[in-house]
Design a protein around this motif. Structure first.
Motif: not given
Length: 641
Positions: A488-491, A506-508, A608-615, A624-633
């Motif tokens: 899931a993290r890689k995807e 949320i981003g990379v 190396v890339p990592a999931l990042w909370h820029f704020k 948090e990534v899943i919440h971000h996807f739901v919000k975008q949807n």
């Protein structure tokens, strides 16, 4: 026992009476045993004392003396006072219960040690009143039960009475049985003495019979002896069929011989049990030794495994270090060559208008530069491919290290729990064997304890089986969950790579990438009129190579909130030179890149890339990534509508 009890807690003088009552209640309930198997007594509160075969009066004297002593502890005095009270009120002084040989009752009347008496002890009754029944032509008289009742009325103690009958009916005679022990002998002699005192004994019976005088009304009785045994009448026949001739001395010797044989048998049994106990103690010690040796062997194996694993990790780290050093050297060379060609290209462009010859030369130079640039692009592309492969290898290496660490922790935990259960099971088995050989079959208390130990042993074995099954399930579940989380993290990282960052929280983020802006600002401020861009680019490339150099480790370990952490060593020589020449902002950018590399890729030392909370400036969780996807949807759905 000393004058005071060091092992027992003392009580105050005011609580002695209450303690005495409590101990007295325990003695009545049978919690403390005071009687030995041979009828002697023992003190349950003086377990270390050798003498444990008191007579009743001796134990009472011991309890009274200790209970009144001023040199004893209060709790010891209370226990012995309770024992004295229990002996006086609940345990009567039974005659014959002592550590001496049981005394024989004193024979009565004519019984001597060399008299031949009928044994088992028997008495003879004659002159029983009978009636003649003309109709049947036979005599009738008192039966056996009636005769026994008559004797008991006279305070005699027969066991059984045999009224003798023949073809003419009741003979007027009977045989009386007494107990076979010395109490029966005493009763038989009392029986004979009773009728002798009434002048209705054997001597009077035969004297009156010889003189032709009529007998007195009532029973005549005596103890059966040799002449009665040999008489050719119905009484003699009964005596010969049911008894034998013995002297008192013979019986006493036989009883003493049996007693000695019993004592010898008991002593042999005690010796055998002691030998069995010693044998089991030796086996228990041997099992304990084997267990300790097994623990040592397992510890050595575990240590060897750890050392081998450490060597393997070090070998892999060395390989990665060598690979990254080679890669960094190639990249630095390519970067420097690219920069040099770019500077040369700009120079050629400025000199392009001088003359035609120079122009032709410039064209030739451009053509050569183009060829070199093409070669450099190919090399750069190849370098990117190598970087991708290295990245995949490093990620695989990291996952493999985590997997090995989890396996080691689980194996260690499982081994510790299994060893603990095995030790408990071995101890319970040892206790069970000891109880079986200590006479547990004839002791209800030991049998009950053996039952409890057996149940506890079964529970421990069931617990061990459940633990093994649970551990297998947990390992399988953990492996599946970990694979799903990593996938899931890689995807998610791949998704964010393909998207523009924009204003999303949320981003990379590529962890360990050196921020170039502080370098450009610092060089521009220091060299405003010169070619500061080229200098800033060179400086940035140089420090990017420094950050990825495994040989440079500018860290120190400090304790923060009780935990050891690695932080930047401000006294490092390179950091001092950088700070002195270009300021704190540039130094801070290098420190940030170094800390990120140390946290996210310490062995590879490349971004190396990592999931990042820029704020919030931290790594983002999958939740948090899943919440971000739901919000975008949801946002996309609202825009469509």
């Amino acid at each position: 026992m000393g004058s005071s009890s060091d092992e027992e807690g003392e009580i105050s003088e005011s609580d002695i009476d209450e303690c005495v009552e409590n101990i007295y209640s325990e003695l009545k309930s049978g919690k403390h045993l005071i009687k030995n198997y041979d009828g002697t007594f023992r003190c349950p509160f003086c377990k270390g004392k050798k003498k444990q075969d008191y007579r009743h009066k001796d134990l009472l004297q011991h309890a009274t003396g200790v209970g009144a002593s001023s040199n004893r502890g209060t709790e010891e005095k209370a226990k012995h006072q309770a024992l004295g009270k229990f002996l006086k009120e609940e345990v009567p002084d039974e005659p014959g219960h002592s550590n001496e040989q049981k005394e024989l009752p004193k024979p009565l009347t004519m019984s001597k040690s060399d008299d031949l008496l009928v044994f088992p002890w028997m008495g003879i009754i004659v002159n029983i009143e009978t009636d003649y029944i003309r109709k049947d032509g036979k005599y009738v008289g008192l039966g056996s039960t009636q005769l026994k009742d008559e004797l008991e009325k006279e305070k005699l103690r027969p066991v059984k009475v045999h009224a003798k009958w023949n073809h003419q009916g009741h003979t007027g005679k009977a045989v009386v049985d007494f107990h076979k022990d010395w109490t029966g002998h005493h009763d038989a002699m009392s029986f004979e003495k009773h009728y002798a005192e009434l002048h209705r004994g054997k001597k009077q019976w035969f004297h009156e019979k010889r003189s032709g005088r009529s007998h007195k009304k009532g029973f005549y009785g005596w103890v059966a002896r040799l002449d009665d045994y040999e008489a050719e009448d119905i009484i003699g026949k009964h005596l010969r069929q049911n008894g034998d001739l013995k002297t008192v001395a013979d019986l006493a010797q036989e009883q003493e011989r049996r007693k000695q044989m019993l004592v010898q048998d008991l002593a042999n049994e005690i010796d055998n049990k002691n030998r069995r106990i010693e044998s089991h103690e030796e086996k228990l010690k041997e099992m304990e030794y084997q267990k300790n040796e097994l623990d040592k062997k397992l510890a050595l194996q575990d240590e060897a495994h750890r050392k081998e694993l450490k060597k393997e990790r070090q070998r892999q780290a060395d390989n990665w270090t060598q690979l990254m050093e080679e890669r960094n050297r190639h990249k630095a060379t390519l970067d420097l060559e690219r920069d040099r060609l770019e500077r040369r290209h700009r120079e050629l462009e400025r000199l392009e208008a001088h003359n035609d010859a120079e122009k032709k030369k410039l064209e030739e130079e451009k053509r050569k530069n183009a060829l070199k640039n093409s070669s450099l692009e190919k090399a750069s592309l190849e370098q990117k491919i190598v970087d991708g492969e290295v990245k995949k290898l490093m990620e695989h290496h990291k996952i493999e290290q985590e997997r090995l660490a989890n396996v080691i922790r689980k194996q260690q935990k499982e081994l510790n729990e299994k060893q603990t259960l095995e030790v408990e099971i071995q101890k319970l088995k040892g206790e069970l064997v000891m109880m079986k050989h200590m006479g547990g079959e004839n002791n209800s208390e030991v049998c009950e304890k053996m039952k409890l130990v057996t149940e506890e042993l079964q529970e421990k074995e069931n617990e061990m089986e459940s633990l093994e099954e649970l551990n297998s399930v947990l390992v399988s579940k953990e492996r599946e969950t970990n694979d799903e989380l990593q996938a899931a993290r890689k995807e998610a990282i791949q998704y964010f790579k393909d998207q523009t960052h924009g204003r999303a929280h949320i981003g990379v983020k590529r962890m360990g990438v050196l921020d170039e802006q502080p370098f450009y600002r610092a060089v521009k401020a220091k060299l405003p009129n010169e070619d500061w861009q080229l200098k800033a680019s060179e400086l940035c490339s140089l420090w990017d190579a420094h950050t990825r150099d495994p040989a440079w480790h500018p860290f120190k370990t400090v304790s923060i909130d009780g935990k050891d952490r690695e932080v930047i060593d401000e006294n490092d020589e390179k950091f001092k030179e950088l700070r002195d020449e270009y300021g704190d902002e540039v130094c801070k950018a290098v420190e940030t890149a170094m800390l990120e590399l140390n946290d996210y890729n310490p062995s590879g030392r490349y971004p190396v890339p990592a999931l990042w909370h820029f704020k919030e400036g931290r790594q983002a969780s999958l939740q948090e990534v899943i919440h971000h996807f739901v919000k975008q949807n949801k946002t996309k759905k609202r825009k469509r509508t």
